[in-house]
Design an enzyme around this catalytic site. Structure first.
Site, PDB file in Angstrom:
ATOM      1  N   LYS A 179       1.659  56.222  31.857  1.00  0.00           N
ATOM      2  CA  LYS A 179       0.471  57.067  31.792  1.00  0.00           C
ATOM      3  C   LYS A 179      -0.771  56.229  31.536  1.00  0.00           C
ATOM      4  O   LYS A 179      -0.743  55.280  30.753  1.00  0.00           O
ATOM      5  CB  LYS A 179       0.629  58.117  30.679  1.00  0.00           C
ATOM      6  CG  LYS A 179       1.618  59.223  31.002  1.00  0.00           C
ATOM      7  CD  LYS A 179       1.615  60.275  29.918  1.00  0.00           C
ATOM      8  CE  LYS A 179       2.519  61.455  30.265  1.00  0.00           C
ATOM      9  NZ  LYS A 179       2.510  62.487  29.207  1.00  0.00           N
ATOM     10  N   HIS A 247      13.240  64.659  32.454  1.00  0.00           N
ATOM     11  CA  HIS A 247      12.641  64.254  31.182  1.00  0.00           C
ATOM     12  C   HIS A 247      13.629  64.407  30.025  1.00  0.00           C
ATOM     13  O   HIS A 247      13.508  63.718  29.005  1.00  0.00           O
ATOM     14  CB  HIS A 247      11.382  65.076  30.913  1.00  0.00           C
ATOM     15  CG  HIS A 247      10.393  64.371  30.037  1.00  0.00           C
ATOM     16  ND1 HIS A 247       9.639  63.293  30.467  1.00  0.00           N
ATOM     17  CD2 HIS A 247      10.039  64.567  28.733  1.00  0.00           C
ATOM     18  CE1 HIS A 247       8.870  62.863  29.483  1.00  0.00           C
ATOM     19  NE2 HIS A 247       9.096  63.618  28.424  1.00  0.00           N
ATOM     20  N   ARG A 250      15.277  61.296  29.227  1.00  0.00           N
ATOM     21  CA  ARG A 250      14.412  60.445  28.387  1.00  0.00           C
ATOM     22  C   ARG A 250      14.572  60.848  26.928  1.00  0.00           C
ATOM     23  O   ARG A 250      14.591  60.002  26.033  1.00  0.00           O
ATOM     24  CB  ARG A 250      12.979  60.605  28.863  1.00  0.00           C
ATOM     25  CG  ARG A 250      11.961  59.660  28.274  1.00  0.00           C
ATOM     26  CD  ARG A 250      10.689  59.763  29.092  1.00  0.00           C
ATOM     27  NE  ARG A 250       9.478  59.577  28.321  1.00  0.00           N
ATOM     28  CZ  ARG A 250       8.883  58.397  28.135  1.00  0.00           C
ATOM     29  NH1 ARG A 250       9.415  57.307  28.664  1.00  0.00           N
ATOM     30  NH2 ARG A 250       7.766  58.309  27.449  1.00  0.00           N
ATOM     31  N   HIS A 273       4.730  55.446  24.238  1.00  0.00           N
ATOM     32  CA  HIS A 273       3.912  56.446  23.558  1.00  0.00           C
ATOM     33  C   HIS A 273       2.704  55.776  22.906  1.00  0.00           C
ATOM     34  O   HIS A 273       2.841  54.754  22.234  1.00  0.00           O
ATOM     35  CB  HIS A 273       4.720  57.159  22.473  1.00  0.00           C
ATOM     36  CG  HIS A 273       5.727  58.118  23.010  1.00  0.00           C
ATOM     37  ND1 HIS A 273       6.787  58.592  22.261  1.00  0.00           N
ATOM     38  CD2 HIS A 273       5.833  58.719  24.228  1.00  0.00           C
ATOM     39  CE1 HIS A 273       7.499  59.435  22.991  1.00  0.00           C
ATOM     40  NE2 HIS A 273       6.942  59.520  24.176  1.00  0.00           N
ATOM     41  N   TYR A 282      11.665  62.734  17.574  1.00  0.00           N
ATOM     42  CA  TYR A 282      13.067  62.394  17.779  1.00  0.00           C
ATOM     43  C   TYR A 282      13.771  62.097  16.472  1.00  0.00           C
ATOM     44  O   TYR A 282      14.997  62.211  16.392  1.00  0.00           O
ATOM     45  CB  TYR A 282      13.185  61.194  18.734  1.00  0.00           C
ATOM     46  CG  TYR A 282      12.641  61.494  20.102  1.00  0.00           C
ATOM     47  CD1 TYR A 282      13.288  62.397  20.942  1.00  0.00           C
ATOM     48  CD2 TYR A 282      11.466  60.912  20.548  1.00  0.00           C
ATOM     49  CE1 TYR A 282      12.782  62.696  22.196  1.00  0.00           C
ATOM     50  CE2 TYR A 282      10.956  61.209  21.806  1.00  0.00           C
ATOM     51  CZ  TYR A 282      11.616  62.097  22.623  1.00  0.00           C
ATOM     52  OH  TYR A 282      11.105  62.406  23.853  1.00  0.00           O
TER      53      TYR A 282
END
Length: 301
Positions: A179, A247, A250, A273, A282
């Site tokens: 990203k 996703h 992931r 991230h 997580y």
């Protein structure tokens, strides 16, 4: 309206901020929805600078009837960015979405596949090949897609964009552009790398730096939609929830790393991230799993 207000902002998102096509699409949906609301309320003709705090609150309240809270947050974020863009260029005097109150987001733990479920899923292409239900190219390519998603923790957009020049086959590391155009290094893992080498040697049409790794039978780059569909095929074959997306692999990647004792900061780097808080969700999954094991195993639980 689109040419006047949207097109320059879309170019800014794609060219300067290097946002994904998915983000640009979502921001456009947010803008078009807001424009429809303004037009229906007779406010568009007055100009965005004429909007008061009450007008924006009315829009948010009305939008809550049509969107869930997470979608609403994403839409308002897009509109805030849109107004900030035009304010910086002198077209707006202020940003009407600055500080707008939004409903609190519910805390949802990410869904993921267990290690046993992942083994079952990854074994799907081999089972199809052994049964004669699919050809060696398709099953080899599908196995590679699944192995790279799980072994490298890649986003599906990163997966389909991966070229041979981005992979260091000696170290088993891929250079991924994520990203915002940010690059990161992703270890692929022993199994994913072996699957990649086998597919390259047996089926690659081109092996140059700019040649795509995942291809169709005709040699064209695989699309995001194609990966989503192939995953659904193997979820059904394994008897796993059909609504799981790429996703979720992931999510499994991150959760399994943390369950095995990986450092949170390391997982943040591997996932790409920008904020540690994004990765910390997580840890909640890992703690929930630990509590579940404790409750089932400890005599005084």
């Amino acid at each position: 309206m689109l040419a006047d207000w949207w097109a320059p902002f879309a170019d800014h998102l794609a060219m300067e901020r290097r946002c994904s096509a998915y983000t640009v699409r979502n921001y456009r949906q947010a803008f078009e929805d807001f424009h429809r609301w303004l037009a229906a309320a007779g406010l568009w003709s007055k100009g965005l600078d004429a909007l008061g705090a009450r007008d924006v609150r009315d829009f948010v309240i009305e939008a809550q009837r049509r969107f869930d809270r997470r979608t609403l947050h994403n839409h308002v974020s897009g509109l805030r960015t849109f107004c900030k863009f035009w304010r910086q260029r002198g077209r707006l005097l202020r940003n009407p979405f600055a500080g707008v109150p939004l409903p609190k987001l519910e805390k949802r733990l990410p869904r993921f596949l267990t290690e046993e479920q992942m083994k079952l899923l990854l074994g799907g292409p081999s089972r199809l090949l052994e049964s004669g239900s699919a050809d060696p190219f398709s099953t080899g390519r599908d196995r590679l897609a699944l192995e790279l998603l799980y072994g490298g923790g890649l986003r599906v957009s990163e997966l389909v964009a991966l070229n041979y020049g981005a992979v260091d086959f000696g170290d088993g590391i891929a250079r991924v552009r994520g990203k915002g155009g940010k690059e990161r290094l992703c270890p692929l893992g022993r199994m994913a790398l072996a699957t990649l080498v086998k597919f390259r040697d047996e089926f690659a049409r081109g092996k140059g730096p700019e040649d795509p790794i995942l291809i169709t039978a005709a040699g064209r780059r695989l699309t995001v939609r194609a990966v989503q569909l192939l995953l659904k095929r193997y979820l059904a074959l394994a008897g796993l929830p059909h609504d799981f997306t790429p996703h979720k692999l992931r999510h499994a990647y991150a959760t399994h790393l943390l369950n095995a004792g990986a450092d949170l900061r390391l997982v943040q780097e591997l996932l790409g991230h920008a904020q540690l808080a994004t990765t910390q969700i997580y840890t909640h999954v890992s703690v929930a799993r630990l509590k579940d094991v404790y409750d089932k195993a400890h005599p005084r639980a």
